[in-house]
Motif scaffolding. Sequence first.
Motif, PDB file in Angstrom:
ATOM      1  N   PRO A   1     -46.123  -0.830  -5.575  1.00  0.00           N
ATOM      2  CA  PRO A   1     -44.903  -0.158  -4.930  1.00  0.00           C
ATOM      3  C   PRO A   1     -43.864   0.270  -5.875  1.00  0.00           C
ATOM      4  O   PRO A   1     -43.468  -0.552  -7.018  1.00  0.00           O
ATOM      5  N   GLN A   2     -43.109   1.326  -5.787  1.00  0.00           N
ATOM      6  CA  GLN A   2     -41.999   1.727  -6.531  1.00  0.00           C
ATOM      7  C   GLN A   2     -40.600   1.420  -5.814  1.00  0.00           C
ATOM      8  O   GLN A   2     -40.579   1.839  -4.803  1.00  0.00           O
ATOM      9  N   ARG A   3     -40.221   0.302  -6.294  1.00  0.00           N
ATOM     10  CA  ARG A   3     -38.986  -0.193  -5.709  1.00  0.00           C
ATOM     11  C   ARG A   3     -37.568   0.599  -6.088  1.00  0.00           C
ATOM     12  O   ARG A   3     -37.339   0.984  -7.273  1.00  0.00           O
ATOM     13  N   ALA A   4     -36.726   0.935  -5.051  1.00  0.00           N
ATOM     14  CA  ALA A   4     -35.583   1.658  -5.488  1.00  0.00           C
ATOM     15  C   ALA A   4     -34.552   0.974  -6.073  1.00  0.00           C
ATOM     16  O   ALA A   4     -34.331  -0.445  -6.212  1.00  0.00           O
ATOM     17  N   PRO A   5     -33.653   1.535  -6.783  1.00  0.00           N
ATOM     18  CA  PRO A   5     -32.855   0.881  -7.696  1.00  0.00           C
ATOM     19  C   PRO A   5     -31.819  -0.052  -6.898  1.00  0.00           C
ATOM     20  O   PRO A   5     -31.348  -1.042  -7.619  1.00  0.00           O
ATOM     21  N   ASP A   6     -31.619   0.334  -5.558  1.00  0.00           N
ATOM     22  CA  ASP A   6     -30.646  -0.516  -4.698  1.00  0.00           C
ATOM     23  C   ASP A   6     -31.465  -1.606  -4.157  1.00  0.00           C
ATOM     24  O   ASP A   6     -30.765  -2.184  -3.078  1.00  0.00           O
ATOM     25  N   SER A   7     -32.715  -2.030  -4.478  1.00  0.00           N
ATOM     26  CA  SER A   7     -33.552  -2.784  -3.491  1.00  0.00           C
ATOM     27  C   SER A   7     -33.092  -4.420  -3.948  1.00  0.00           C
ATOM     28  O   SER A   7     -32.479  -4.382  -5.088  1.00  0.00           O
ATOM     29  N   LEU A   8     -33.494  -5.278  -2.962  1.00  0.00           N
ATOM     30  CA  LEU A   8     -33.043  -6.549  -3.569  1.00  0.00           C
ATOM     31  C   LEU A   8     -33.749  -6.969  -4.797  1.00  0.00           C
ATOM     32  O   LEU A   8     -33.148  -7.750  -5.647  1.00  0.00           O
ATOM     33  N   ALA A   9     -34.844  -6.710  -4.987  1.00  0.00           N
ATOM     34  CA  ALA A   9     -35.809  -6.819  -6.093  1.00  0.00           C
ATOM     35  C   ALA A   9     -35.125  -6.346  -7.413  1.00  0.00           C
ATOM     36  O   ALA A   9     -34.926  -7.176  -8.599  1.00  0.00           O
ATOM     37  N   ALA A  10     -34.562  -4.981  -7.336  1.00  0.00           N
ATOM     38  CA  ALA A  10     -33.869  -4.539  -8.474  1.00  0.00           C
ATOM     39  C   ALA A  10     -32.515  -5.242  -8.678  1.00  0.00           C
ATOM     40  O   ALA A  10     -32.173  -5.380  -9.689  1.00  0.00           O
ATOM     41  N   VAL A  11     -31.937  -5.630  -7.568  1.00  0.00           N
ATOM     42  CA  VAL A  11     -30.762  -6.406  -7.673  1.00  0.00           C
ATOM     43  C   VAL A  11     -30.806  -7.656  -8.346  1.00  0.00           C
ATOM     44  O   VAL A  11     -30.296  -7.969  -9.422  1.00  0.00           O
ATOM     45  N   ALA A  12     -31.878  -8.427  -7.926  1.00  0.00           N
ATOM     46  CA  ALA A  12     -32.062  -9.716  -8.506  1.00  0.00           C
ATOM     47  C   ALA A  12     -32.547  -9.372 -10.153  1.00  0.00           C
ATOM     48  O   ALA A  12     -32.043 -10.341 -10.892  1.00  0.00           O
ATOM     49  N   ARG A  13     -33.213  -8.566 -10.462  1.00  0.00           N
ATOM     50  CA  ARG A  13     -33.737  -8.464 -11.741  1.00  0.00           C
ATOM     51  C   ARG A  13     -32.496  -8.022 -12.773  1.00  0.00           C
ATOM     52  O   ARG A  13     -32.541  -8.193 -13.661  1.00  0.00           O
ATOM     53  N   MET A  14     -31.603  -7.170 -12.110  1.00  0.00           N
ATOM     54  CA  MET A  14     -30.318  -6.800 -12.831  1.00  0.00           C
ATOM     55  C   MET A  14     -29.517  -8.217 -13.015  1.00  0.00           C
ATOM     56  O   MET A  14     -28.856  -8.540 -14.118  1.00  0.00           O
ATOM     57  N   VAL A  15     -29.248  -9.097 -11.946  1.00  0.00           N
ATOM     58  CA  VAL A  15     -28.363 -10.133 -12.052  1.00  0.00           C
ATOM     59  C   VAL A  15     -28.686 -11.376 -12.581  1.00  0.00           C
ATOM     60  O   VAL A  15     -28.257 -12.061 -13.559  1.00  0.00           O
ATOM     61  N   LEU A  16     -30.096 -11.965 -12.442  1.00  0.00           N
ATOM     62  CA  LEU A  16     -30.856 -12.894 -12.910  1.00  0.00           C
ATOM     63  C   LEU A  16     -30.301 -13.250 -14.719  1.00  0.00           C
ATOM     64  O   LEU A  16     -30.100 -14.703 -14.971  1.00  0.00           O
ATOM     65  N   PRO A  17     -30.399 -12.390 -15.611  1.00  0.00           N
ATOM     66  CA  PRO A  17     -30.328 -12.780 -16.825  1.00  0.00           C
ATOM     67  C   PRO A  17     -28.690 -13.175 -17.129  1.00  0.00           C
ATOM     68  O   PRO A  17     -28.315 -13.735 -18.016  1.00  0.00           O
ATOM     69  N   SER A  18     -27.819 -12.851 -16.212  1.00  0.00           N
ATOM     70  CA  SER A  18     -26.410 -13.256 -16.422  1.00  0.00           C
ATOM     71  C   SER A  18     -26.053 -14.713 -15.656  1.00  0.00           C
ATOM     72  O   SER A  18     -25.066 -15.096 -16.077  1.00  0.00           O
ATOM     73  N   VAL A  19     -27.045 -15.198 -14.954  1.00  0.00           N
ATOM     74  CA  VAL A  19     -26.641 -16.402 -14.235  1.00  0.00           C
ATOM     75  C   VAL A  19     -27.157 -17.470 -14.929  1.00  0.00           C
ATOM     76  O   VAL A  19     -28.319 -17.649 -15.356  1.00  0.00           O
ATOM     77  N   VAL A  20     -26.492 -18.738 -14.888  1.00  0.00           N
ATOM     78  CA  VAL A  20     -26.821 -19.775 -15.736  1.00  0.00           C
ATOM     79  C   VAL A  20     -26.406 -21.163 -14.759  1.00  0.00           C
ATOM     80  O   VAL A  20     -25.871 -21.091 -13.805  1.00  0.00           O
ATOM     81  N   THR A  21     -27.430 -22.232 -15.187  1.00  0.00           N
ATOM     82  CA  THR A  21     -27.194 -23.315 -14.453  1.00  0.00           C
ATOM     83  C   THR A  21     -26.275 -24.042 -15.310  1.00  0.00           C
ATOM     84  O   THR A  21     -26.444 -24.346 -16.604  1.00  0.00           O
ATOM     85  N   ILE A  22     -25.396 -25.085 -14.800  1.00  0.00           N
ATOM     86  CA  ILE A  22     -24.617 -25.830 -15.644  1.00  0.00           C
ATOM     87  C   ILE A  22     -24.658 -27.188 -15.132  1.00  0.00           C
ATOM     88  O   ILE A  22     -24.637 -27.702 -14.198  1.00  0.00           O
ATOM     89  N   ARG A  23     -24.709 -28.045 -16.221  1.00  0.00           N
ATOM     90  CA  ARG A  23     -24.753 -29.634 -16.153  1.00  0.00           C
ATOM     91  C   ARG A  23     -23.777 -30.302 -16.929  1.00  0.00           C
ATOM     92  O   ARG A  23     -23.729 -29.839 -18.236  1.00  0.00           O
ATOM     93  N   VAL A  24     -23.088 -31.136 -16.202  1.00  0.00           N
ATOM     94  CA  VAL A  24     -21.764 -31.657 -16.716  1.00  0.00           C
ATOM     95  C   VAL A  24     -21.952 -33.181 -16.641  1.00  0.00           C
ATOM     96  O   VAL A  24     -21.995 -33.639 -15.304  1.00  0.00           O
ATOM     97  N   PRO A  25     -21.998 -34.015 -17.812  1.00  0.00           N
ATOM     98  CA  PRO A  25     -21.788 -35.255 -17.531  1.00  0.00           C
ATOM     99  C   PRO A  25     -20.615 -35.969 -16.900  1.00  0.00           C
ATOM    100  O   PRO A  25     -19.298 -35.557 -17.105  1.00  0.00           O
ATOM    101  N   VAL A  26     -20.979 -36.888 -15.600  1.00  0.00           N
ATOM    102  CA  VAL A  26     -19.669 -37.189 -15.118  1.00  0.00           C
ATOM    103  C   VAL A  26     -19.984 -38.726 -14.638  1.00  0.00           C
ATOM    104  O   VAL A  26     -20.787 -38.855 -13.881  1.00  0.00           O
ATOM    105  N   GLU A  27     -19.137 -39.625 -15.316  1.00  0.00           N
ATOM    106  CA  GLU A  27     -19.257 -41.014 -14.980  1.00  0.00           C
ATOM    107  C   GLU A  27     -20.859 -41.583 -14.785  1.00  0.00           C
ATOM    108  O   GLU A  27     -21.250 -42.214 -13.824  1.00  0.00           O
ATOM    109  N   GLY A  28     -21.498 -41.585 -15.768  1.00  0.00           N
ATOM    110  CA  GLY A  28     -22.686 -41.959 -15.863  1.00  0.00           C
ATOM    111  C   GLY A  28     -23.843 -41.087 -14.973  1.00  0.00           C
ATOM    112  O   GLY A  28     -24.850 -41.533 -14.996  1.00  0.00           O
ATOM    113  N   SER A  29     -23.390 -40.051 -14.409  1.00  0.00           N
ATOM    114  CA  SER A  29     -24.196 -39.219 -13.677  1.00  0.00           C
ATOM    115  C   SER A  29     -24.245 -37.587 -14.412  1.00  0.00           C
ATOM    116  O   SER A  29     -23.383 -37.660 -15.579  1.00  0.00           O
ATOM    117  N   VAL A  30     -24.744 -36.758 -13.742  1.00  0.00           N
ATOM    118  CA  VAL A  30     -24.451 -35.422 -13.925  1.00  0.00           C
ATOM    119  C   VAL A  30     -24.237 -34.546 -12.750  1.00  0.00           C
ATOM    120  O   VAL A  30     -24.864 -34.669 -11.643  1.00  0.00           O
TER     121      VAL A  30
END
Length: 423
Positions: free
Chosen positions: A119-148
């Motif tokens: 399939p040829q996905r349109a530039p405004d498809s959900l798959a195209a949006v996800a491919r564009m945004v994912l490289p900019s999204v991060v997971t954050i881990r913060v040590p807090v009182e013996g936990s995370v």
Amino acid sequence: MTDGWGYRRPDDDDWTATQQTPPAVAPPASFWWSDALNDPWRDPHSPVALVPPAERVSAPVPEPLAEPDPTRRRTLWTVAGVAVLAGVLAGVLGGAMGVRFSDDRAVAPSVLGQAAATPQRAPDSLAAVARMVLPSVVTIRVPVEGSVSLGSGFVASAEGHIITNDHVVSGGSGVASVIFDDGTSSPAKVIGADPESDVAVLQVQRKDVRPALLGDSDAVVVGDPVVAVGSPLALRGTVTAGIVSALDRPIATNTDDGGNRYYAAIQTDAAVNHGNSGGPLVDAAGQVVGINAVIKSMGGSEESAGNIGLAFAIPINHARRVADEIISDGRAHRTVIGAEVEEAFRGPAGGVRLGEVVAAGPAAEAGLRQGDVVTSFGGRPLSEPTDLIALVRKTAPGEVVQVAYKRGPTSHNASVTLVADAD
């Protein structure tokens, strides 16, 4: 004797004759062992003579093998050569057809039908949006009182600035670990945070970051498709989709130090859970229009809360202004109207009643007084004290807002120029 001539004893006078020509005598009627009376050895005086043996019937001699005819030999070789050539050609053809059919079966099994084209996905498809945004999204881990503490965030500048929620980093020591979509991680430093708006800024020291595109949350309308990206329940890189369910939904929550958070949120039905906090809410163009922050749930506690289609995001215009102030000044400035609100007031027609009005403040300069009931702010109806506070916090200092209010039975309008607090 059993071979050679048969021996018989001749008369004395005929000895010479019998030596020259053997007499023609008939063979005995039977063998000696079956006819004892004719046995010559039984009676020594019986005449005997040598007679030639009876002619034996020889076994047929096989015909000698004849050499094949040269012409026939060439014909046989021709036939053999044609047979071998035909076998080789049949083997090659059969192998080629087998490879072709086996390849066809590997690509599109005949039992299950033909394989569809990629399939040829349109530039405004959900798959195209996800491919564009994912490289900019991060997971954050913060040590807090013996936990995370676990949350999400997104890269907002080429200098490595990352925007997230204050409640993701609050209670930590100011350091965090950031995991990118490709699995690499980097240490991060908390640059600053604003508990009241629930916005915090971190920074990583790396040059290969990919900033997300920031949109305009004021251009969002109800029904727009949106995508939430983050790490719910530590599931990194999760993408969910929904629509904008409502705008300027007033949100008030408690901070860790006993204060309050206020913002006019974008409501969405995209699935958001614990761990999505701080992650981006993006539009169909892949631009960030909000920061996922709060969910409503039927769970009895915060730990048991889960998605029921009621999620709320801080508008990016509000969050960007706060983040810019944190980066440039080290702190955010609250927008104020110069008046307090009466929390207990509930008018029959809605509205928010003003308590103390600060002299020379924005409200006083616009002609508002204590006891006035503000019914709308910037064209948005008010029914709860939280409504007015959230909308004021969302507005940038210096903006002029149209306010409708009642003083007794009389309705009035005023233009209020909001300002930043002095603290």
